[in-house]
Design a protein around this motif. Sequence first.
Motif, mmCIF file in Angstrom:
data_model
loop_
_atom_site.group_PDB
_atom_site.id
_atom_site.type_symbol
_atom_site.label_atom_id
_atom_site.label_comp_id
_atom_site.label_asym_id
_atom_site.label_seq_id
_atom_site.Cartn_x
_atom_site.Cartn_y
_atom_site.Cartn_z
ATOM 1 N N SER A 1 -15.307 -29.605 -29.888
ATOM 2 C CA SER A 1 -14.096 -30.339 -30.224
ATOM 3 C C SER A 1 -14.084 -30.734 -31.701
ATOM 4 C CB SER A 1 -14.001 -31.594 -29.349
ATOM 5 O OG SER A 1 -12.905 -32.374 -29.729
ATOM 6 N N GLN A 2 -15.197 -31.271 -32.196
ATOM 7 C CA GLN A 2 -15.281 -31.646 -33.603
ATOM 8 C C GLN A 2 -15.169 -30.419 -34.506
ATOM 9 O OE1 GLN A 2 -18.834 -33.938 -34.170
ATOM 10 N NE2 GLN A 2 -18.143 -35.581 -32.840
ATOM 11 N N TYR A 3 -15.789 -29.333 -34.101
ATOM 12 C CA TYR A 3 -15.732 -28.079 -34.852
ATOM 13 C C TYR A 3 -14.277 -27.600 -34.974
ATOM 14 C CZ TYR A 3 -16.348 -23.074 -35.709
ATOM 15 O OH TYR A 3 -16.263 -21.804 -36.206
ATOM 16 N N MET B 1 -22.868 -36.548 -39.253
ATOM 17 C CA MET B 1 -22.446 -35.453 -38.397
ATOM 18 C C MET B 1 -23.629 -34.954 -37.553
ATOM 19 S SD MET B 1 -20.597 -31.969 -39.706
ATOM 20 C CE MET B 1 -19.262 -32.850 -40.478
ATOM 21 N N PRO B 2 -23.396 -34.655 -36.284
ATOM 22 C CA PRO B 2 -24.482 -34.123 -35.447
ATOM 23 C C PRO B 2 -25.067 -32.839 -36.041
ATOM 24 C CG PRO B 2 -22.554 -34.609 -34.121
ATOM 25 C CD PRO B 2 -22.147 -34.769 -35.561
ATOM 26 N N ILE B 3 -26.363 -32.700 -35.937
ATOM 27 C CA ILE B 3 -27.059 -31.522 -36.472
ATOM 28 C C ILE B 3 -26.491 -30.243 -35.874
ATOM 29 C CG2 ILE B 3 -29.287 -30.325 -36.530
ATOM 30 C CD1 ILE B 3 -30.579 -33.142 -36.664
ATOM 31 N N GLU B 4 -26.164 -30.284 -34.595
ATOM 32 C CA GLU B 4 -25.629 -29.098 -33.924
ATOM 33 C C GLU B 4 -24.327 -28.640 -34.575
ATOM 34 O OE1 GLU B 4 -26.381 -31.952 -32.380
ATOM 35 O OE2 GLU B 4 -27.937 -31.517 -30.915
ATOM 36 N N LEU B 5 -23.495 -29.614 -34.952
ATOM 37 C CA LEU B 5 -22.224 -29.275 -35.589
ATOM 38 C C LEU B 5 -22.463 -28.721 -36.987
ATOM 39 C CD1 LEU B 5 -19.173 -29.164 -35.601
ATOM 40 C CD2 LEU B 5 -19.140 -31.585 -36.223
ATOM 41 N N LYS C 1 -25.022 -27.043 -37.993
ATOM 42 C CA LYS C 1 -25.514 -25.673 -37.836
ATOM 43 C C LYS C 1 -24.374 -24.713 -37.531
ATOM 44 C CE LYS C 1 -30.183 -26.800 -36.312
ATOM 45 N NZ LYS C 1 -31.116 -26.780 -35.179
ATOM 46 N N LYS C 2 -23.466 -25.151 -36.655
ATOM 47 C CA LYS C 2 -22.348 -24.284 -36.277
ATOM 48 C C LYS C 2 -21.453 -24.009 -37.486
ATOM 49 C CE LYS C 2 -18.937 -23.572 -32.776
ATOM 50 N NZ LYS C 2 -18.902 -23.491 -31.362
ATOM 51 N N LEU C 3 -21.205 -25.029 -38.301
ATOM 52 C CA LEU C 3 -20.387 -24.825 -39.495
ATOM 53 C C LEU C 3 -21.087 -23.887 -40.479
ATOM 54 C CD1 LEU C 3 -19.121 -28.489 -40.054
ATOM 55 C CD2 LEU C 3 -17.777 -26.536 -39.262
ATOM 56 N N GLU C 4 -22.396 -24.047 -40.633
ATOM 57 C CA GLU C 4 -23.152 -23.147 -41.521
ATOM 58 C C GLU C 4 -23.106 -21.713 -41.037
ATOM 59 O OE1 GLU C 4 -27.070 -24.790 -41.773
ATOM 60 O OE2 GLU C 4 -26.422 -26.483 -42.993
#
Length: 55
Positions: free
Chosen positions: A11-13, A40-44, A46-49
């Motif tokens: 959702s944030q992504y 920001m959560p680490i998972e988010l 990573k996904k943005l990267e």
Amino acid sequence: MSKFSSQEIESQYNIIKTLLSDPEKFKDAIDAVKKDISYMPIELKKKLEEENIIL
């Protein structure tokens, strides 16, 4: 730090991708996200990267 569900991350992504789709229109919101990026959560992050999305 609390754990985030994959649904929350997704959702944030999606919100960030929407904001970046029209950077002129959403400039203030993008600037706010930039300020809060350290929380920001680490998972988010990573996904943005992975998608090469840079704020």
